[in-house]
Motif scaffolding. Sequence first.
Motif, PDB file in Angstrom:
ATOM      1  N   LEU A   1      -4.102  -7.880   8.596  1.00 18.23           N
ATOM      2  CA  LEU A   1      -4.256  -6.418   8.505  1.00 18.23           C
ATOM      3  C   LEU A   1      -5.414  -6.064   7.570  1.00 18.23           C
ATOM      4  O   LEU A   1      -6.234  -5.182   7.874  1.00 18.23           O
TER       5      LEU A   1
ATOM      6  N   TYR B   1      -0.228  -4.241  13.391  1.00 15.78           N
ATOM      7  CA  TYR B   1       0.428  -3.093  12.731  1.00 15.78           C
ATOM      8  C   TYR B   1       1.945  -3.249  12.791  1.00 15.78           C
ATOM      9  O   TYR B   1       2.656  -2.977  11.823  1.00 15.78           O
TER      10      TYR B   1
ATOM     11  N   SER C   1      -5.981   6.063   0.594  1.00 11.38           N
ATOM     12  CA  SER C   1      -6.751   5.173   1.472  1.00 11.38           C
ATOM     13  C   SER C   1      -7.326   5.867   2.697  1.00 11.38           C
ATOM     14  O   SER C   1      -7.947   5.203   3.530  1.00 11.38           O
TER      15      SER C   1
ATOM     16  N   GLU D   1      -9.289  -4.183   8.162  1.00 19.88           N
ATOM     17  CA  GLU D   1      -9.869  -3.092   7.368  1.00 19.88           C
ATOM     18  C   GLU D   1     -11.237  -3.494   6.802  1.00 19.88           C
ATOM     19  O   GLU D   1     -12.157  -2.669   6.762  1.00 19.88           O
TER      20      GLU D   1
ATOM     21  N   ASN E   1      -0.977   7.553   1.645  1.00 17.79           N
ATOM     22  CA  ASN E   1      -1.997   6.927   2.495  1.00 17.79           C
ATOM     23  C   ASN E   1      -3.212   7.845   2.640  1.00 17.79           C
ATOM     24  O   ASN E   1      -4.351   7.397   2.546  1.00 17.79           O
TER      25      ASN E   1
ATOM     26  N   ARG F   1     -16.748   3.311  -0.671  1.00 17.45           N
ATOM     27  CA  ARG F   1     -16.154   4.001  -1.817  1.00 17.45           C
ATOM     28  C   ARG F   1     -16.479   3.255  -3.109  1.00 17.45           C
ATOM     29  O   ARG F   1     -16.810   3.877  -4.122  1.00 17.45           O
TER      30      ARG F   1
ATOM     31  N   ARG G   1       0.841  -1.200   0.000  1.00 17.35           N
ATOM     32  CA  ARG G   1       0.000   0.000   0.000  1.00 17.35           C
ATOM     33  C   ARG G   1       0.879   1.254   0.000  1.00 17.35           C
ATOM     34  O   ARG G   1       1.815   1.361   0.786  1.00 17.35           O
ATOM     35  N   SER G   2       0.598   2.171  -0.908  1.00 17.09           N
ATOM     36  CA  SER G   2       1.337   3.436  -1.019  1.00 17.09           C
ATOM     37  C   SER G   2       2.805   3.245  -1.370  1.00 17.09           C
ATOM     38  O   SER G   2       3.614   4.143  -1.213  1.00 17.09           O
TER      39      SER G   2
ATOM     40  N   ASN H   1       4.467  -3.569   9.549  1.00  9.72           N
ATOM     41  CA  ASN H   1       5.570  -2.632   9.310  1.00  9.72           C
ATOM     42  C   ASN H   1       6.923  -3.351   9.263  1.00  9.72           C
ATOM     43  O   ASN H   1       7.762  -3.050   8.408  1.00  9.72           O
TER      44      ASN H   1
ATOM     45  N   HIS I   1      -3.254   4.967  13.441  1.00 10.81           N
ATOM     46  CA  HIS I   1      -3.361   3.630  14.041  1.00 10.81           C
ATOM     47  C   HIS I   1      -4.683   2.982  13.660  1.00 10.81           C
ATOM     48  O   HIS I   1      -5.485   2.598  14.525  1.00 10.81           O
ATOM     49  N   GLN I   2      -4.921   2.921  12.375  1.00 15.01           N
ATOM     50  CA  GLN I   2      -6.100   2.277  11.822  1.00 15.01           C
ATOM     51  C   GLN I   2      -5.600   1.434  10.655  1.00 15.01           C
ATOM     52  O   GLN I   2      -4.625   1.800   9.998  1.00 15.01           O
ATOM     53  N   PRO I   3      -6.282   0.321  10.375  1.00 15.76           N
ATOM     54  CA  PRO I   3      -5.750  -0.580   9.331  1.00 15.76           C
ATOM     55  C   PRO I   3      -5.552   0.085   7.973  1.00 15.76           C
ATOM     56  O   PRO I   3      -4.603  -0.262   7.257  1.00 15.76           O
ATOM     57  N   ASN I   4      -6.404   1.054   7.611  1.00 12.75           N
ATOM     58  CA  ASN I   4      -6.261   1.668   6.278  1.00 12.75           C
ATOM     59  C   ASN I   4      -5.070   2.608   6.173  1.00 12.75           C
ATOM     60  O   ASN I   4      -4.754   3.074   5.081  1.00 12.75           O
ATOM     61  N   MET I   5      -4.427   2.910   7.299  1.00 11.53           N
ATOM     62  CA  MET I   5      -3.238   3.790   7.292  1.00 11.53           C
ATOM     63  C   MET I   5      -1.947   2.991   7.504  1.00 11.53           C
ATOM     64  O   MET I   5      -0.876   3.585   7.682  1.00 11.53           O
ATOM     65  N   GLN I   6      -2.051   1.653   7.504  1.00  8.83           N
ATOM     66  CA  GLN I   6      -0.893   0.808   7.760  1.00  8.83           C
ATOM     67  C   GLN I   6      -0.572  -0.064   6.542  1.00  8.83           C
ATOM     68  O   GLN I   6      -1.488  -0.425   5.821  1.00  8.83           O
ATOM     69  N   PRO I   7       0.681  -0.473   6.334  1.00  4.08           N
ATOM     70  CA  PRO I   7       1.861   0.019   7.029  1.00  4.08           C
ATOM     71  C   PRO I   7       2.159   1.460   6.619  1.00  4.08           C
ATOM     72  O   PRO I   7       1.556   1.976   5.682  1.00  4.08           O
ATOM     73  N   ILE I   8       3.084   2.078   7.327  1.00  6.16           N
ATOM     74  CA  ILE I   8       3.397   3.472   7.035  1.00  6.16           C
ATOM     75  C   ILE I   8       4.615   3.570   6.124  1.00  6.16           C
ATOM     76  O   ILE I   8       5.750   3.531   6.550  1.00  6.16           O
ATOM     77  N   HIS I   9       4.305   3.618   4.830  1.00  7.80           N
ATOM     78  CA  HIS I   9       5.274   3.768   3.749  1.00  7.80           C
ATOM     79  C   HIS I   9       5.421   5.232   3.414  1.00  7.80           C
ATOM     80  O   HIS I   9       6.489   5.780   3.312  1.00  7.80           O
ATOM     81  N   ASN I  10       4.256   5.816   3.126  1.00  7.99           N
ATOM     82  CA  ASN I  10       4.198   7.162   2.567  1.00  7.99           C
ATOM     83  C   ASN I  10       2.881   7.760   3.053  1.00  7.99           C
ATOM     84  O   ASN I  10       1.797   7.401   2.579  1.00  7.99           O
TER      85      ASN I  10
ATOM     86  N   CYS J   1      -7.432   1.527  -0.731  1.00  4.02           N
ATOM     87  CA  CYS J   1      -8.147   1.202   0.490  1.00  4.02           C
ATOM     88  C   CYS J   1      -9.152   0.109   0.222  1.00  4.02           C
ATOM     89  O   CYS J   1      -9.490  -0.202  -0.915  1.00  4.02           O
TER      90      CYS J   1
END
Lengths: 416, 416
Positions: free
Chosen positions: A97, A402, B370, A101, B366, A295, A63-64, A406, B353-362, A290
Motif C-alpha cells: 500500500l 486496499y 494525508s 503511494e 485522512n 509536501r 494512518r489516522s 482494511n 480509492h487512492q493509497p493515501n486515503m487507505q485504510p479507512i480509519h477516520n 502522507c
Amino acid sequence: MQEDQEIFDGEIWISDHKIQYVGPENKEEAAKIAWERQIDAKGNLIMPGFKNAHTHSAMTFLRSHADDMPLLSWLNDQVFPYEAKLTPDDIYHLSKLAIMEYLTSGIIANADMYLTPDTMIQASEDCGFRTTVIGAVNDFTQSVKEVENWYEKYHKEDGLTSYELGFHAEYTTKREILEGISELSKKYHAPIYTHNSESASEVAQCVERTGMTPTVYMEQLGLFEYGGGLYHCVHMSEEDLDVVKRHQISVITNPASNLKLASGIAPIEEMLKRNIDLAIGTDGPASNNCLDMFREMFLVTALAKYRENDASAVDAAEVLKMATTGGAKAMNLSDCDVLVKGKQADLIMIDLHQPNMQPIHNIRKNLVYSGSKQNVKMTMVAGKILYEDGEFFIGTDAAHIYEKANEITQRIMSEI
Amino acid sequence: MQEDQEIFDGEIWISDHKIQYVGPENKEEAAKIAWERQIDAKGNLIMPGFKNAHTHSAMTFLRSHADDMPLLSWLNDQVFPYEAKLTPDDIYHLSKLAIMEYLTSGIIANADMYLTPDTMIQASEDCGFRTTVIGAVNDFTQSVKEVENWYEKYHKEDGLTSYELGFHAEYTTKREILEGISELSKKYHAPIYTHNSESASEVAQCVERTGMTPTVYMEQLGLFEYGGGLYHCVHMSEEDLDVVKRHQISVITNPASNLKLASGIAPIEEMLKRNIDLAIGTDGPASNNCLDMFREMFLVTALAKYRENDASAVDAAEVLKMATTGGAKAMNLSDCDVLVKGKQADLIMIDLHQPNMQPIHNIRKNLVYSGSKQNVKMTMVAGKILYEDGEFFIGTDAAHIYEKANEITQRIMSEI
C-alpha cells in the motif's frame, strides 16, 4: 539534476533497465531501433525520480489511528502494542500500500526501516519497486545476529533491493547491541543508519545518562567509521554537526513528521552551510501521515525560511537535489541519481500542463513550491513503468491491496 | 460538516443550483424524477467544497518569479512594479488560471483582493465560479469612491459573485482613506476586510507611529463596527485577540505564505480557545506559490502543534471546519456551508480509492493529514460540475488559458 545541467528539449532511450541515450532528438539513429513503445512526452518534464530516504512503509495500518499525541506516548501506547500484532504477511500487504503511494508521488526508491525484512523485500520485488531495508534492532525487536544474517542474505550492490545495517535509535537500544552493530560495521566495512536527535527530551536523556549527545555517544562507540545516515537530526549541537561532517554521514530530514509530533525544525540552512550531505524522507504513515515528496520539499524550504527568519534561506534548487541526488547518495544508489547514459532508468514524468505548473517561469521553483502528486503522470523504476495516468502496474490490483489493508487494520484494532 | 453529523451512506439530489435532498437511498421517490444525470459515487466522499477565504488570484503571473526574498523588498521590488504593467484584460485571464487551480483542490469559492473588480467578476461569472471581490484601496491604487461604486454595483446577497468593502492594509493606507472606508462601513452596515499583523515589523512600525497595534488602531477608527475579516494575524497581542472576538471578526489564516515569507506562525490554538471564528486562505500564488487547501489544512494543524510544543493542538475536525463552514462564515456565504436541503449545491467528491486515503480509519483525519489534490474527483459550484476526473468545464479550453498566462507573463517581464 546534474550540476549546471539546464532543462532541455530532447529525448531519452531506455532498454535493459538502463538509460541508453539522453540528448536532443536523433531521428536517424532512432529509426534503426525496434521500439517496444514510444511515448510522446508532449513538452512535459522527465526528471530523476525522488528517493524517500527514511520511512516505515508498513505503518500504513496506523494512518489516522492516533494523531494528536506527543512522540513518546504515541510510540508506547498507540504504536508498539499494535505493531506486536502484525504478522510478516501483514507487513507484505501493508508495504505494498505504501509503495503505491510512493509511486503516485514520483518516489522511485525507499529506505525502509521495519520489522520483517523477508516480506518487505518480497513486497518490493513483487511490485518491481526499489527498496533498501534497514536493520531495526533495538531492546524489544530483532537481534544483532538477525541483522547480520539479513545483511549476508540481502545486501547487494545491484538489483532492485538491498539491506543495510541499522538500529532503531540510541534511546531504544542498549549499549551491548550498539557495540554489536558497531562490530558488524567494521567487519563488513558497512555504513550504519539510525534515528537521531529527533526530540529534545531524547537528547537531554542521553546527555544525562552518558554525558554526551546521542551523536557524540554513537561516534564514541565507533558506529560512524563507514559513514551512513541519520534520520531527523532536529536537535543538533555544533559538535554534533562536526561529527556528521567528519564522517560524511547523510542527514535525512523528515519535516512533516517533526512538525506533527511537535519535535521541532531541523537546522537545514546550517547543515547546508557546512556542506553536509542532505536527503529527505517522509517518515512512516503513522507520523506524517502522507507519503508525499512534494509536501516534504515545500516544508524543507518553508520551515528553513521561518526558522532562520530569512525568506532567502534554502532555495528550491537545493531542495530538489536533496530529494533526488542527495537521496541517492544517502542510500548508496549511485546508479539511480541522474539521467545519464548507463544509469538505471529510474525516472518520472511531471505534467506541466496543469494550472499549478503555469505559467512556466522556473520549473525547479514550480516543482518545489507548487508541485503536487497530481502532477505525476508516470513513475518508472529500472526501465519499467509502475504508475501511469493514475493506474498502477505492480502485479496486483489496487482494489485487492486496499481490501487487504482494511482487513488487517480491522483485525488488529479488534484484538486490542 | 454539520455539528455532530456523522459521515453516512446515502444520496444527494440537486436541481436549480440547490440541494433538494440529502439522506439515505430513496428509490421510490427517486424513480419519479426525470434525472439529467445520475452519478454513482462508488463509496467516495461527498462533502462541502472548501472556501479560499483570502487570495489574490491574478498573481499567478508572478508564480516562481521572485521566491526567496523578504516580505517588504519582495513587495516593493518584485511585485508592485510588475503589477503596474497589468491590464484589466490580463487580470481576467490570470484569474481564470487561478480558478482552474482552485477547482483541482476542491475549492468552490474565493475571497479575492486584487486590482480590477470588473474583470475579476467577469472571469468568475464566465467560469461559473463563486467569488467575492474585496476592496483593495491603498495609497497607490483604487480610491474610496471607486470602492463605493463597486460595492453599489457588485455587492449582492445571492448569485455567484459579490463585492465587500476592504483596503489593502494599515501599513499601505493613510488615515484619510481608512476613515473613508470606515464611513462606508457605517453607511452600508457592511463588514470590512484587510491584511493585518502579517509581519512583526509591520506591527512595530504601527506602534511607533500611532502608539497602538494595527488591530487596536483600526478598531479606534471604527472599522470593525460591522465585523469582517482579518488576513494573516500572525503577530497578535492579547488585546488584539480581544478586539477580534468582541467584534466577531473572522481571522483568515495563511500558513504557507507566512512560512515562505518568514512572517511567522499565527496563534491558532489560542484563537480556538477564545472561540474566535477561523477560516483558511491560500494567499496569492506569488507568495505561496500553490493554491492548495490540502497543504494549508495540514499546515494549520502541524504548525500549531510545533508552535505550542504540543502534538495534540488543533485537531483535524477543527481544521476541516475552518476550511469549509468557517470559510463560509468569513465570506458571508451562509447558503454554501453545509450539505442540507435548500443550500447551494457547492460540493466536492473525494476519491477514497487512492493509497493515501487507505485504510479507512477516520476520514476526517485522512483528509487533513494525508489528503491531496489528487483525491479531488469532482468540484461542483451552484449545481454545475466545473471539474471532473481531471477535466475542466469552465467555458474555455485549459490550453488557451495556459497560453494566455504565458503570453502575459512574458510580455510583462520583457517590459521591465
